[in-house]
Design an enzyme around this catalytic site. Sequence first.
Site, PDB file in Angstrom:
ATOM      1  NE  ARG A 280      -3.722  -0.266   2.387  1.00 47.91           N
ATOM      2  CZ  ARG A 280      -4.833  -0.450   1.665  1.00 47.91           C
ATOM      3  NH1 ARG A 280      -5.281   0.533   0.912  1.00 47.91           N
ATOM      4  NH2 ARG A 280      -5.482  -1.582   1.712  1.00 47.91           N
ATOM      5  CD  GLU A 352      -8.570  -4.657  -4.212  1.00 48.02           C
ATOM      6  OE1 GLU A 352      -9.110  -4.717  -3.087  1.00 48.02           O
ATOM      7  OE2 GLU A 352      -8.661  -3.674  -4.960  1.00 48.02           O
ATOM      8  NE  ARG A 394      -1.965  -3.438  -3.661  1.00 44.85           N
ATOM      9  CZ  ARG A 394      -3.132  -3.162  -3.077  1.00 44.85           C
ATOM     10  NH1 ARG A 394      -4.235  -3.776  -3.487  1.00 44.85           N
ATOM     11  NH2 ARG A 394      -3.200  -2.294  -2.089  1.00 44.85           N
TER      12      ARG A 394
END
Length: 431
Positions: A280, A352, A394
Amino acid sequence: MLDVKLIRERPAALEKALADKGGAELIRQIATRDEERRRRLREVEELKALRNRTSEAIGQAKRRGGDVSGEQARMRDVGERIKALTDELKAVDDAIQTLLVQVPNVPHASVPPGRSDADNVEVRRWGAPKEFPFPPRPHEEIGEALGVLDLDRAARVAKSRFAVLWGPGARLERALIQFMLDLHTRERGYTELWVPHLVNGETMLKTGQLPKFEEQLFKTVEADENRTLYLIPTAEVSLTALHSGETLLEATLPRRYTAFTPCYRREAGTYGKDMKGMYRQHQFDKVELVKIATPAQSYDELESMVADAEEVLRRLDLPYRVVERCAGDVGFSAAKGYDIEVWRPALRKYTEISSCSNYADFGGRRVDIRYRPAAGGKPDYCHTLNGSGLAVGRTLIAILENYQLADGTVAIPPALRPYAGGLERLTAFSV
RNA sequence: GGAGGGGUGACCGAGCGGCCGAAGGUGCGGCACUGGAAAUGCCGUGCACGGGUAAUCCCUGUGCCGCGGGUUCGAAUCCCGCCCCCUCCGCCA
Protein backbone atom coordinates in the site's frame (compact mmCIF):
# COMPACT_ATOMS: atom_id res chain seq x y z
CA MET A 1 -25.00 9.94 -10.52
CA LEU A 2 -28.54 8.66 -10.47
CA ASP A 3 -31.31 10.01 -12.67
CA VAL A 4 -33.43 12.46 -10.67
CA LYS A 5 -36.48 11.12 -12.43
CA LEU A 6 -35.85 7.75 -10.87
CA ILE A 7 -35.74 9.36 -7.44
CA ARG A 8 -38.92 11.25 -8.21
CA GLU A 9 -40.83 8.26 -9.48
CA ARG A 10 -39.62 5.38 -7.37
CA PRO A 11 -38.13 6.70 -4.14
CA ALA A 12 -39.26 3.72 -2.09
CA ALA A 13 -37.65 1.19 -4.41
CA LEU A 14 -34.41 3.18 -4.38
CA GLU A 15 -34.30 3.48 -0.63
CA LYS A 16 -34.63 -0.27 -0.44
CA ALA A 17 -31.99 -0.90 -3.10
CA LEU A 18 -29.54 1.39 -1.32
CA ALA A 19 -30.11 -0.13 2.10
CA ASP A 20 -26.76 -1.93 2.05
CA LYS A 21 -24.82 0.99 0.60
CA GLY A 22 -26.40 3.86 2.49
CA GLY A 23 -28.07 6.85 0.89
CA ALA A 24 -31.73 6.27 1.72
CA GLU A 25 -31.90 9.50 3.71
CA LEU A 26 -30.38 11.41 0.77
CA ILE A 27 -33.10 10.06 -1.48
CA ARG A 28 -35.79 11.47 0.75
CA GLN A 29 -34.14 14.90 0.88
CA ILE A 30 -33.70 15.03 -2.86
CA ALA A 31 -37.32 14.07 -3.49
CA THR A 32 -38.49 16.97 -1.31
CA ARG A 33 -36.16 19.47 -2.94
CA ASP A 34 -37.11 18.27 -6.38
CA GLU A 35 -40.75 19.11 -5.78
CA GLU A 36 -39.78 22.55 -4.64
CA ARG A 37 -37.59 22.99 -7.67
CA ARG A 38 -40.35 22.15 -10.13
CA ARG A 39 -42.75 24.49 -8.39
CA ARG A 40 -40.35 27.41 -8.75
CA LEU A 41 -39.39 26.45 -12.26
CA ARG A 42 -43.02 26.70 -13.34
CA GLU A 43 -43.34 30.14 -11.79
CA VAL A 44 -40.22 31.45 -13.49
CA GLU A 45 -41.11 29.98 -16.85
CA GLU A 46 -44.60 31.43 -16.81
CA LEU A 47 -43.17 34.86 -16.09
CA LYS A 48 -40.60 34.48 -18.83
CA ALA A 49 -43.28 33.46 -21.30
CA LEU A 50 -45.22 36.57 -20.35
CA ARG A 51 -42.14 38.71 -20.84
CA ASN A 52 -41.37 37.17 -24.21
CA ARG A 53 -44.91 37.74 -25.45
CA THR A 54 -45.04 41.30 -24.20
CA SER A 55 -41.61 42.24 -25.46
CA GLU A 56 -42.59 40.99 -28.87
CA ALA A 57 -45.69 43.19 -28.76
CA ILE A 58 -43.68 46.19 -27.55
CA GLY A 59 -41.35 45.85 -30.48
CA GLN A 60 -44.23 45.81 -32.95
CA ALA A 61 -46.06 48.68 -31.29
CA LYS A 62 -42.90 50.75 -31.27
CA ARG A 63 -42.43 50.31 -34.97
CA ARG A 64 -45.94 51.61 -35.48
CA GLY A 65 -45.04 54.56 -33.29
CA GLY A 66 -47.31 53.71 -30.36
CA ASP A 67 -46.68 54.57 -26.72
CA VAL A 68 -45.26 51.60 -24.85
CA SER A 69 -43.90 53.24 -21.70
CA GLY A 70 -46.58 51.65 -19.50
CA GLU A 71 -45.85 48.15 -20.76
CA GLN A 72 -42.16 48.72 -20.43
CA ALA A 73 -42.53 49.71 -16.80
CA ARG A 74 -44.62 46.62 -16.15
CA MET A 75 -42.02 44.38 -17.73
CA ARG A 76 -39.32 46.04 -15.70
CA ASP A 77 -41.08 44.77 -12.58
CA VAL A 78 -41.55 41.35 -14.15
CA GLY A 79 -37.84 41.33 -14.90
CA GLU A 80 -37.06 42.02 -11.24
CA ARG A 81 -39.27 39.16 -10.12
CA ILE A 82 -37.74 36.81 -12.65
CA LYS A 83 -34.31 37.69 -11.37
CA ALA A 84 -35.28 37.07 -7.76
CA LEU A 85 -37.01 33.78 -8.53
CA THR A 86 -34.10 32.65 -10.68
CA ASP A 87 -31.74 33.15 -7.76
CA GLU A 88 -33.97 31.04 -5.56
CA LEU A 89 -34.24 28.38 -8.23
CA LYS A 90 -30.46 28.30 -8.59
CA ALA A 91 -30.09 27.79 -4.85
CA VAL A 92 -32.45 24.82 -4.95
CA ASP A 93 -30.70 23.42 -8.01
CA ASP A 94 -27.33 23.65 -6.29
CA ALA A 95 -28.71 21.98 -3.18
CA ILE A 96 -30.08 19.09 -5.25
CA GLN A 97 -26.82 18.73 -7.13
CA THR A 98 -24.85 18.69 -3.89
CA LEU A 99 -27.06 15.91 -2.56
CA LEU A 100 -27.18 14.01 -5.82
CA VAL A 101 -23.44 13.59 -6.19
CA GLN A 102 -23.38 11.98 -2.75
CA VAL A 103 -25.83 9.22 -3.60
CA PRO A 104 -24.09 5.93 -4.39
CA ASN A 105 -24.97 3.78 -7.38
CA VAL A 106 -27.65 1.12 -7.10
CA PRO A 107 -26.24 -2.42 -7.15
CA HIS A 108 -27.24 -4.57 -10.13
CA ALA A 109 -29.88 -7.21 -9.42
CA SER A 110 -27.29 -9.97 -9.77
CA VAL A 111 -25.05 -8.59 -7.01
CA PRO A 112 -25.00 -10.73 -3.88
CA PRO A 113 -26.41 -9.09 -0.74
CA GLY A 114 -24.20 -8.20 2.19
CA ARG A 115 -22.72 -5.31 4.08
CA SER A 116 -18.96 -5.82 4.14
CA ASP A 117 -16.18 -7.65 2.33
CA ALA A 118 -16.93 -10.62 4.56
CA ASP A 119 -20.03 -11.18 2.43
CA ASN A 120 -18.18 -11.15 -0.89
CA VAL A 121 -18.58 -14.28 -2.96
CA GLU A 122 -15.71 -16.27 -4.43
CA VAL A 123 -16.44 -16.93 -8.09
CA ARG A 124 -13.50 -19.06 -9.20
CA ARG A 125 -9.89 -19.98 -8.51
CA TRP A 126 -7.06 -20.51 -10.94
CA GLY A 127 -3.71 -22.18 -10.31
CA ALA A 128 -2.63 -24.11 -7.28
CA PRO A 129 -0.70 -22.33 -4.54
CA LYS A 130 2.80 -23.75 -4.57
CA GLU A 131 4.09 -25.56 -1.50
CA PHE A 132 7.57 -24.42 -0.53
CA PRO A 133 10.16 -26.77 0.98
CA PHE A 134 11.14 -23.81 3.18
CA PRO A 135 9.17 -21.10 4.96
CA PRO A 136 8.31 -18.60 2.21
CA ARG A 137 9.35 -15.06 3.06
CA PRO A 138 7.38 -11.85 2.48
CA HIS A 139 8.43 -9.70 -0.48
CA GLU A 140 9.94 -6.89 1.60
CA GLU A 141 12.42 -9.32 3.14
CA ILE A 142 13.29 -10.85 -0.20
CA GLY A 143 13.55 -7.53 -1.99
CA GLU A 144 15.59 -5.77 0.66
CA ALA A 145 17.90 -8.77 1.09
CA LEU A 146 18.56 -8.77 -2.66
CA GLY A 147 19.11 -5.02 -2.64
CA VAL A 148 16.41 -4.30 -5.22
CA LEU A 149 13.79 -2.88 -2.84
CA ASP A 150 14.75 0.10 -0.69
CA LEU A 151 12.09 1.40 1.65
CA ASP A 152 14.41 3.22 4.06
CA ARG A 153 15.87 5.58 1.52
CA ALA A 154 12.43 6.14 0.02
CA ALA A 155 11.29 7.38 3.42
CA ARG A 156 14.33 9.66 3.56
CA VAL A 157 13.59 11.15 0.14
CA ALA A 158 9.83 11.37 0.59
CA LYS A 159 8.18 9.70 3.58
CA SER A 160 6.89 6.31 4.58
CA ARG A 161 4.77 4.45 2.06
CA PHE A 162 7.12 5.22 -0.78
CA ALA A 163 9.57 2.82 -2.37
CA VAL A 164 12.78 2.90 -4.34
CA LEU A 165 13.57 0.06 -6.73
CA TRP A 166 17.18 -0.59 -7.63
CA GLY A 167 18.69 -2.07 -10.78
CA PRO A 168 16.88 -5.24 -11.79
CA GLY A 169 14.00 -4.37 -9.43
CA ALA A 170 13.32 -1.20 -11.41
CA ARG A 171 13.86 -3.12 -14.62
CA LEU A 172 11.23 -5.67 -13.63
CA GLU A 173 8.74 -2.94 -12.85
CA ARG A 174 9.28 -1.51 -16.32
CA ALA A 175 9.12 -4.96 -17.90
CA LEU A 176 5.77 -5.63 -16.27
CA ILE A 177 4.30 -2.40 -17.59
CA GLN A 178 5.43 -3.19 -21.10
CA PHE A 179 4.25 -6.77 -20.84
CA MET A 180 0.78 -5.81 -19.69
CA LEU A 181 0.32 -3.08 -22.28
CA ASP A 182 1.44 -5.36 -25.08
CA LEU A 183 -0.98 -8.06 -23.99
CA HIS A 184 -3.96 -5.73 -23.82
CA THR A 185 -3.23 -3.86 -27.03
CA ARG A 186 -2.03 -6.72 -29.23
CA GLU A 187 -4.30 -9.51 -28.11
CA ARG A 188 -7.25 -7.98 -26.28
CA GLY A 189 -8.33 -5.13 -28.50
CA TYR A 190 -7.47 -2.16 -26.29
CA THR A 191 -6.17 1.14 -27.59
CA GLU A 192 -3.18 2.50 -25.69
CA LEU A 193 -3.31 6.08 -24.49
CA TRP A 194 -0.99 8.41 -22.65
CA VAL A 195 -2.85 10.82 -20.42
CA PRO A 196 -2.47 13.71 -17.95
CA HIS A 197 -1.49 12.76 -14.41
CA LEU A 198 -2.78 16.05 -13.06
CA VAL A 199 -6.42 16.88 -13.68
CA ASN A 200 -8.79 19.66 -12.71
CA GLY A 201 -11.51 19.56 -10.08
CA GLU A 202 -14.30 19.21 -12.60
CA THR A 203 -12.75 16.00 -13.92
CA MET A 204 -12.49 14.67 -10.36
CA LEU A 205 -16.15 15.48 -9.75
CA LYS A 206 -17.26 13.89 -13.00
CA THR A 207 -15.37 10.70 -12.27
CA GLY A 208 -16.79 10.37 -8.78
CA GLN A 209 -13.57 11.16 -6.89
CA LEU A 210 -14.89 14.45 -5.56
CA PRO A 211 -16.43 15.38 -3.27
CA LYS A 212 -16.46 12.07 -1.44
CA PHE A 213 -12.80 11.12 -1.68
CA GLU A 214 -11.18 14.53 -1.37
CA GLU A 215 -9.06 13.47 1.60
CA GLN A 216 -7.52 10.68 -0.49
CA LEU A 217 -6.20 13.01 -3.18
CA PHE A 218 -2.94 14.88 -3.49
CA LYS A 219 -3.41 18.32 -4.97
CA THR A 220 -1.51 21.38 -6.07
CA VAL A 221 -1.68 24.73 -4.33
CA GLU A 222 -2.78 27.53 -6.63
CA ALA A 223 -3.33 31.22 -5.97
CA ASP A 224 -6.80 30.73 -7.40
CA GLU A 225 -8.37 27.79 -5.61
CA ASN A 226 -10.60 27.03 -8.58
CA ARG A 227 -7.51 26.14 -10.54
CA THR A 228 -6.27 23.49 -8.18
CA LEU A 229 -5.00 20.42 -9.97
CA TYR A 230 -5.24 16.95 -8.51
CA LEU A 231 -2.85 14.05 -8.96
CA ILE A 232 -4.78 11.15 -10.38
CA PRO A 233 -5.41 8.23 -8.01
CA THR A 234 -5.83 6.04 -11.09
CA ALA A 235 -5.69 6.47 -14.88
CA GLU A 236 -9.39 5.65 -14.85
CA VAL A 237 -9.96 9.32 -14.04
CA SER A 238 -8.22 10.65 -17.13
CA LEU A 239 -9.43 7.90 -19.43
CA THR A 240 -13.07 8.13 -18.43
CA ALA A 241 -13.20 11.94 -18.55
CA LEU A 242 -11.72 11.94 -22.06
CA HIS A 243 -15.08 11.88 -23.81
CA SER A 244 -16.96 13.96 -21.27
CA GLY A 245 -19.71 15.94 -22.97
CA GLU A 246 -19.50 13.92 -26.18
CA THR A 247 -22.13 11.89 -27.97
CA LEU A 248 -20.48 8.83 -29.51
CA LEU A 249 -21.84 6.82 -32.40
CA GLU A 250 -23.07 3.40 -31.35
CA ALA A 251 -21.03 1.77 -34.12
CA THR A 252 -17.83 2.95 -32.37
CA LEU A 253 -18.76 1.21 -29.12
CA PRO A 254 -17.54 -0.40 -27.05
CA ARG A 255 -14.40 1.70 -26.69
CA ARG A 256 -11.62 -0.19 -24.98
CA TYR A 257 -8.83 1.97 -23.63
CA THR A 258 -5.70 1.18 -21.66
CA ALA A 259 -3.05 3.43 -20.18
CA PHE A 260 -0.09 3.12 -17.91
CA THR A 261 0.25 5.82 -15.26
CA PRO A 262 1.58 6.25 -11.78
CA CYS A 263 -1.23 6.61 -9.23
CA TYR A 264 -1.15 8.87 -6.20
CA ARG A 265 -3.18 8.28 -3.07
CA ARG A 266 -3.01 9.76 0.40
CA GLU A 267 -4.29 6.53 1.96
CA ALA A 268 -5.69 8.56 4.83
CA GLY A 269 -7.23 6.48 7.54
CA THR A 270 -5.16 3.41 6.75
CA TYR A 271 -2.42 4.02 9.31
CA GLY A 272 -1.12 0.76 10.60
CA LYS A 273 -2.85 -1.15 7.83
CA ASP A 274 -0.69 -3.01 5.32
CA MET A 275 2.35 -1.11 6.57
CA LYS A 276 4.86 -3.75 5.58
CA GLY A 277 6.54 -3.63 2.22
CA MET A 278 5.19 -1.95 -0.87
CA TYR A 279 1.67 -3.32 -0.86
CA ARG A 280 0.00 0.00 0.00
CA GLN A 281 1.87 3.03 -1.32
CA HIS A 282 1.29 6.72 -1.88
CA GLN A 283 2.65 6.28 -5.39
CA PHE A 284 2.30 3.16 -7.46
CA ASP A 285 2.22 2.13 -11.10
CA LYS A 286 -0.87 0.72 -12.71
CA VAL A 287 -1.97 -0.37 -16.15
CA GLU A 288 -5.61 0.61 -16.28
CA LEU A 289 -8.44 -0.67 -18.46
CA VAL A 290 -11.43 1.52 -19.25
CA LYS A 291 -14.43 0.74 -21.42
CA ILE A 292 -17.27 2.86 -22.67
CA ALA A 293 -20.18 0.69 -23.76
CA THR A 294 -23.88 0.64 -24.52
CA PRO A 295 -26.26 -0.56 -21.82
CA ALA A 296 -26.74 -3.78 -23.79
CA GLN A 297 -23.00 -4.45 -23.88
CA SER A 298 -21.76 -3.39 -20.49
CA TYR A 299 -22.29 -6.49 -18.36
CA ASP A 300 -20.69 -8.76 -20.96
CA GLU A 301 -17.86 -6.25 -21.24
CA LEU A 302 -17.38 -6.42 -17.49
CA GLU A 303 -16.92 -10.19 -17.67
CA SER A 304 -14.43 -9.93 -20.52
CA MET A 305 -12.56 -7.18 -18.72
CA VAL A 306 -12.10 -9.43 -15.72
CA ALA A 307 -10.86 -12.13 -18.10
CA ASP A 308 -8.39 -9.63 -19.61
CA ALA A 309 -6.97 -8.85 -16.19
CA GLU A 310 -6.91 -12.55 -15.27
CA GLU A 311 -4.94 -13.30 -18.41
CA VAL A 312 -2.01 -11.27 -17.09
CA LEU A 313 -1.83 -13.50 -14.03
CA ARG A 314 -2.23 -16.66 -16.10
CA ARG A 315 0.66 -15.71 -18.37
CA LEU A 316 2.76 -15.05 -15.30
CA ASP A 317 1.53 -18.30 -13.76
CA LEU A 318 0.43 -16.66 -10.52
CA PRO A 319 -2.40 -18.40 -8.62
CA TYR A 320 -5.42 -16.20 -8.02
CA ARG A 321 -9.09 -16.17 -7.27
CA VAL A 322 -11.92 -13.94 -8.45
CA VAL A 323 -14.31 -12.53 -5.90
CA GLU A 324 -17.57 -10.76 -6.57
CA ARG A 325 -18.16 -7.81 -4.33
CA CYS A 326 -21.41 -7.81 -2.37
CA ALA A 327 -23.90 -4.94 -2.36
CA GLY A 328 -22.30 -3.26 0.64
CA ASP A 329 -18.74 -3.54 -0.66
CA VAL A 330 -19.26 -2.86 -4.33
CA GLY A 331 -17.99 0.71 -4.26
CA PHE A 332 -19.62 4.10 -4.46
CA SER A 333 -20.00 4.36 -8.25
CA ALA A 334 -20.26 0.68 -9.13
CA ALA A 335 -23.34 -1.31 -10.05
CA LYS A 336 -21.35 -4.54 -10.06
CA GLY A 337 -17.74 -5.42 -9.52
CA TYR A 338 -15.14 -8.12 -9.10
CA ASP A 339 -11.83 -8.21 -7.29
CA ILE A 340 -9.00 -10.39 -8.42
CA GLU A 341 -6.83 -11.59 -5.57
CA VAL A 342 -3.43 -13.09 -6.04
CA TRP A 343 -1.93 -15.77 -3.81
CA ARG A 344 0.59 -14.59 -1.22
CA PRO A 345 2.57 -17.59 0.05
CA ALA A 346 4.09 -15.70 2.96
CA LEU A 347 0.68 -14.58 4.20
CA ARG A 348 -1.00 -17.81 3.14
CA LYS A 349 -3.91 -15.88 1.69
CA TYR A 350 -5.16 -14.09 -1.41
CA THR A 351 -4.78 -10.30 -1.58
CA GLU A 352 -6.25 -7.79 -3.99
CA ILE A 353 -4.37 -7.07 -7.20
CA SER A 354 -7.17 -5.86 -9.45
CA SER A 355 -10.66 -4.48 -9.16
CA CYS A 356 -13.04 -4.36 -12.13
CA SER A 357 -16.31 -2.48 -12.02
CA ASN A 358 -19.26 -1.57 -14.16
CA TYR A 359 -20.40 1.93 -13.25
CA ALA A 360 -23.26 1.56 -15.75
CA ASP A 361 -25.28 4.66 -16.58
CA PHE A 362 -24.42 6.12 -13.17
CA GLY A 363 -20.90 6.71 -14.48
CA GLY A 364 -22.03 7.75 -17.95
CA ARG A 365 -24.45 10.30 -16.61
CA ARG A 366 -22.00 11.77 -14.13
CA VAL A 367 -19.24 12.18 -16.70
CA ASP A 368 -21.81 13.03 -19.40
CA ILE A 369 -21.02 10.61 -22.20
CA ARG A 370 -23.85 9.53 -24.45
CA TYR A 371 -24.22 7.50 -27.59
CA ARG A 372 -26.44 7.87 -30.61
CA PRO A 373 -28.28 4.57 -31.21
CA ALA A 374 -27.54 3.07 -34.64
CA ALA A 375 -31.23 2.29 -35.06
CA GLY A 376 -32.11 5.95 -34.57
CA GLY A 377 -33.81 7.56 -31.63
CA LYS A 378 -32.63 9.75 -28.84
CA PRO A 379 -29.10 9.59 -27.50
CA ASP A 380 -28.78 7.69 -24.24
CA TYR A 381 -26.09 7.57 -21.59
CA CYS A 382 -23.20 5.19 -22.11
CA HIS A 383 -22.12 2.75 -19.45
CA THR A 384 -18.58 3.22 -18.16
CA LEU A 385 -16.36 0.44 -16.85
CA ASN A 386 -12.90 0.29 -15.42
CA GLY A 387 -10.47 -2.22 -14.06
CA SER A 388 -6.85 -2.67 -13.14
CA GLY A 389 -4.91 -4.73 -15.56
CA LEU A 390 -2.97 -4.87 -13.22
CA ALA A 391 -1.54 -2.96 -10.29
CA VAL A 392 2.13 -3.22 -11.26
CA GLY A 393 3.75 -2.98 -7.82
CA ARG A 394 1.48 -5.64 -6.45
CA THR A 395 2.31 -7.88 -9.39
CA LEU A 396 5.97 -7.44 -8.58
CA ILE A 397 5.19 -8.41 -4.99
CA ALA A 398 3.41 -11.53 -6.18
CA ILE A 399 6.35 -12.52 -8.36
CA LEU A 400 8.88 -12.02 -5.57
CA GLU A 401 6.85 -14.15 -3.20
CA ASN A 402 5.62 -16.89 -5.55
CA TYR A 403 8.87 -17.31 -7.46
CA GLN A 404 11.24 -17.15 -4.51
CA LEU A 405 13.86 -19.89 -4.25
CA ALA A 406 15.53 -21.51 -1.27
CA ASP A 407 18.75 -19.55 -1.77
CA GLY A 408 16.96 -16.21 -1.52
CA THR A 409 17.00 -15.48 -5.24
CA VAL A 410 13.86 -15.18 -7.35
CA ALA A 411 13.07 -16.80 -10.70
CA ILE A 412 11.62 -14.58 -13.41
CA PRO A 413 8.39 -15.89 -14.96
CA PRO A 414 9.23 -17.11 -18.49
CA ALA A 415 6.62 -14.85 -20.10
CA LEU A 416 8.35 -11.83 -18.62
CA ARG A 417 11.91 -12.69 -19.59
CA PRO A 418 11.81 -11.17 -23.09
CA TYR A 419 10.71 -7.93 -21.48
CA ALA A 420 13.42 -8.07 -18.82
CA GLY A 421 16.31 -8.30 -21.24
CA GLY A 422 16.41 -12.07 -20.95
CA LEU A 423 16.88 -11.99 -17.19
CA GLU A 424 16.00 -15.40 -15.75
CA ARG A 425 16.77 -14.82 -12.13
CA LEU A 426 16.82 -11.99 -9.67
CA THR A 427 20.07 -12.26 -7.72
CA ALA A 428 21.75 -10.03 -5.15
CA PHE A 429 22.31 -6.58 -6.58
CA SER A 430 24.87 -4.02 -5.54
CA VAL A 431 26.27 -0.95 -7.23
C1' G B 1 4.77 36.17 -18.67
C1' G B 2 3.96 40.23 -22.92
C1' A B 3 1.33 41.71 -27.77
C1' G B 4 -2.41 40.56 -31.25
C1' G B 5 -6.43 37.40 -33.39
C1' G B 6 -10.44 34.04 -32.58
C1' G B 7 -14.43 30.83 -30.07
C1' U B 8 -21.96 30.14 -33.60
C1' G B 9 -25.47 23.55 -34.79
C1' A B 10 -21.96 16.69 -36.53
C1' C B 11 -18.45 20.03 -39.68
C1' C B 12 -17.49 24.74 -42.50
C1' G B 13 -19.53 29.44 -42.29
C1' A B 14 -23.21 34.10 -42.24
C1' G B 15 -25.51 36.92 -38.64
C1' C B 16 -28.50 45.92 -38.55
C1' G B 17 -30.56 44.74 -30.11
C1' G B 18 -36.63 42.60 -31.68
C1' C B 19 -39.13 39.14 -37.68
C1' C B 20 -32.66 34.13 -35.08
C1' G B 21 -32.83 27.77 -32.71
C1' A B 22 -30.21 30.79 -35.83
C1' A B 23 -29.02 32.14 -43.68
C1' G B 24 -26.00 29.19 -46.93
C1' G B 25 -22.95 25.00 -47.73
C1' U B 26 -21.05 20.06 -46.32
C1' G B 27 -22.28 15.68 -43.94
C1' C B 28 -26.18 12.37 -42.41
C1' G B 29 -31.35 9.99 -43.06
C1' G B 30 -35.70 9.16 -46.22
C1' C B 31 -38.02 9.44 -50.95
C1' A B 32 -37.81 10.09 -56.38
C1' C B 33 -34.86 8.92 -60.68
C1' U B 34 -31.65 4.06 -61.96
C1' G B 35 -30.85 -2.73 -63.88
C1' G B 36 -27.61 -1.03 -59.72
C1' A B 37 -24.72 3.13 -58.48
C1' A B 38 -22.88 8.10 -59.27
C1' A B 39 -24.85 12.73 -60.47
C1' U B 40 -29.48 15.34 -59.77
C1' G B 41 -34.14 16.74 -57.39
C1' C B 42 -37.60 16.89 -53.15
C1' C B 43 -38.26 16.34 -47.91
C1' G B 44 -36.13 15.84 -43.23
C1' U B 45 -32.05 16.36 -39.75
C1' G B 46 -30.09 19.46 -32.00
C1' C B 47 -30.09 18.94 -26.71
C1' A B 48 -31.85 19.72 -21.77
C1' C B 49 -35.54 20.87 -18.31
C1' G B 50 -40.91 21.79 -17.03
C1' G B 51 -46.35 21.25 -18.19
C1' G B 52 -50.40 18.51 -20.91
C1' U B 53 -49.93 12.81 -20.39
C1' A B 54 -49.51 6.20 -18.45
C1' A B 55 -45.93 7.23 -22.57
C1' U B 56 -38.44 8.00 -24.43
C1' C B 57 -44.58 9.30 -29.86
C1' C B 58 -47.38 13.95 -30.04
C1' C B 59 -48.73 19.16 -28.35
C1' U B 60 -46.93 23.28 -25.50
C1' G B 61 -43.53 26.47 -22.46
C1' U B 62 -38.50 27.77 -20.95
C1' G B 63 -33.32 27.68 -21.69
C1' C B 64 -28.95 26.79 -24.59
C1' C B 65 -24.60 30.76 -30.31
C1' G B 66 -17.06 29.09 -25.07
C1' C B 67 -18.43 29.98 -19.41
C1' G B 68 -20.34 33.48 -15.73
C1' G B 69 -22.31 38.25 -14.68
C1' G B 70 -24.34 43.18 -16.32
C1' U B 71 -27.22 46.88 -19.41
C1' U B 72 -32.33 46.60 -21.73
C1' C B 73 -39.36 45.89 -22.09
C1' G B 74 -36.21 42.53 -25.21
C1' A B 75 -29.10 40.18 -26.11
C1' A B 76 -25.81 35.33 -30.64
C1' U B 77 -25.69 40.67 -31.34
C1' C B 78 -23.74 46.11 -26.41
C1' C B 79 -20.53 46.14 -21.56
C1' C B 80 -17.42 43.50 -17.67
C1' G B 81 -14.79 39.15 -15.75
C1' C B 82 -13.00 34.28 -16.71
C1' C B 83 -11.67 29.88 -19.71
C1' C B 84 -9.86 27.73 -24.14
C1' C B 85 -7.51 27.86 -29.08
C1' C B 86 -4.18 30.26 -32.82
C1' U B 87 0.11 33.68 -34.24
C1' C B 88 4.46 36.47 -32.68
C1' C B 89 8.01 37.73 -28.58
C1' G B 90 10.31 36.14 -23.91
C1' C B 91 11.60 31.82 -20.90
C1' C B 92 12.36 26.66 -21.11
C1' A B 93 12.75 20.05 -20.73
